[in-house]
Design an enzyme around this catalytic site. Structure first.
Site, PDB file in Angstrom:
ATOM      1  N   ASP A 113       0.842  -1.190   0.000  1.00 40.96           N
ATOM      2  CA  ASP A 113       0.000   0.000   0.000  1.00 40.96           C
ATOM      3  C   ASP A 113       0.887   1.254   0.000  1.00 40.96           C
ATOM      4  O   ASP A 113       1.702   1.423  -0.894  1.00 40.96           O
ATOM      5  CB  ASP A 113      -0.957  -0.081   1.197  1.00 40.96           C
ATOM      6  CG  ASP A 113      -2.040   0.963   1.200  1.00 40.96           C
ATOM      7  OD1 ASP A 113      -3.039   0.788   0.477  1.00 40.96           O
ATOM      8  OD2 ASP A 113      -1.898   1.967   1.925  1.00 40.96           O
ATOM      9  N   HIS A 279      -6.920  -7.104   0.111  1.00 38.58           N
ATOM     10  CA  HIS A 279      -5.902  -6.048   0.144  1.00 38.58           C
ATOM     11  C   HIS A 279      -4.788  -6.325   1.140  1.00 38.58           C
ATOM     12  O   HIS A 279      -3.618  -6.064   0.853  1.00 38.58           O
ATOM     13  CB  HIS A 279      -6.574  -4.720   0.476  1.00 38.58           C
ATOM     14  CG  HIS A 279      -5.638  -3.551   0.534  1.00 38.58           C
ATOM     15  ND1 HIS A 279      -4.878  -3.153  -0.554  1.00 38.58           N
ATOM     16  CD2 HIS A 279      -5.334  -2.695   1.541  1.00 38.58           C
ATOM     17  CE1 HIS A 279      -4.155  -2.092  -0.223  1.00 38.58           C
ATOM     18  NE2 HIS A 279      -4.415  -1.806   1.044  1.00 38.58           N
TER      19      HIS A 279
END
Length: 298
Positions: A113, A279
């Site tokens: 991320d 994610h």
């Protein structure tokens, strides 16, 4: 360099350190033996993101898991009108200086991320030091903004919320930071199941700090402005080291972008694949992620 007593069980055998850089102070854990491997977390988390994979990786690497500036227990420098202190260039410089302080002149790096965006800039600005680069569940920032669709904007609504002028998002988040964190991080395919109670407590402790909330907004504001300017200034320059791209099969990157194609515009040698998760890959699929990193960094 300041060493802290370890009072948790998240990183067995690791040291907990604060290292001063030219711009701030970075909190990190380090342990293991072998080639150096820097691990960088994403939003709105801390280095604790890596607690499920770091002990295994420490059997083959000297692992450094660091809090980005503005996050966790790292420093939170005052910002400016151009968001310069939270540019990925500044964040990458922190990490280059941290690795020098630890005696690692060259190293591998893996980021998730926001940390992957810092790792990307690190591999560009400090190319002689980064041996290989792995990024988890991102496509390049500039290209993601340029390729915004309705589906992407609805899924990554926080990208557009956090870049609104201060103090609008800061005040809204600070009204109930726990509720915001749990909504943001629990909305994926796996819900909150990837996060252990001990890790979740650390994330919420750190995110309750108004300085963290502000700094993390600045991270996103920088991404939408100065980071894109730095990308544009790079021209045709690409990441020179081998690059591995991993993303979640059930996540937004899979639905909205061709990650490998976009990274091949920004790096010379790119490989990668989707993993059967969402994610938060390092917490949802720790064995798969650790195996991928062992194979790639070898």
């Amino acid at each position: 360099m300041i060493e802290h007593a370890v009072t948790d069980r998240l990183f067995p055998g690791f040291r907990k350190l604060d290292i001063a850089t030219s711009g701030t102070t970075i909190r990190l854990r380090t342990g293991g033996t072998g080639p150096a491997l820097l691990l960088l977390h994403g939003y709105p988390q801390t280095h604790v993101l890596w607690h499920k994979v770091a002990p295994r990786l420490a059997e083959r690497f000297t692992v450094v898991a660091a809090d980005l500036r503005g996050y966790g227990d790292s420093g939170k420098p005052a910002t400016d009108a151009g968001h310069t202190p939270y540019a990925k260039r500044a964040m990458a410089k922190d990490m280059a200086e941290v690795m020098s302080a630890l005696g690692h002149e060259t190293f591998f790096v893996c980021g998730h991320d926001r940390g992957a965006r810092v790792a990307h800039r690190l591999a560009l600005d400090h190319a002689e030091r980064v041996r290989k680069l792995c990024v988890l569940d991102i496509a390049p920032t500039r290209e993601m903004y340029a390729g915004t669709t309705d589906t992407f904007a609805r899924a990554y609504w926080h990208w557009f919320f956090l870049i609104t002028p201060a103090p609008f998002p800061e005040r809204m988040i600070a009204a109930d930071p726990d509720a915001y964190w749990l909504k943001k991080c629990g909305s994926g395919s796996a819900g909150l199941s990837p996060f252990t109670p001990e890790a979740l407590a650390e994330y919420l402790r750190c995110f309750r700090d108004p300085a963290t909330i502000h700094a993390s907004c600045e991270d996103y504001r920088a991404a939408a402005t100065i980071d894109i300017a730095h990308d544009d200034a790079d021209g045709d320059r690409k990441v020179a080291c081998p690059m591995r791209v991993l993303w979640g099969q059930h996540g937004v990157i899979e639905r909205c972008f061709d990650a490998l194609e976009l990274w091949r515009q920004r790096a010379v040698e790119v490989s990668g694949r989707a993993l059967p998760g969402g994610h938060y890959l390092a917490e949802e699929l720790p064995e798969e992620v650790a195996g991928e990193l062992e194979a790639f960094f070898g």
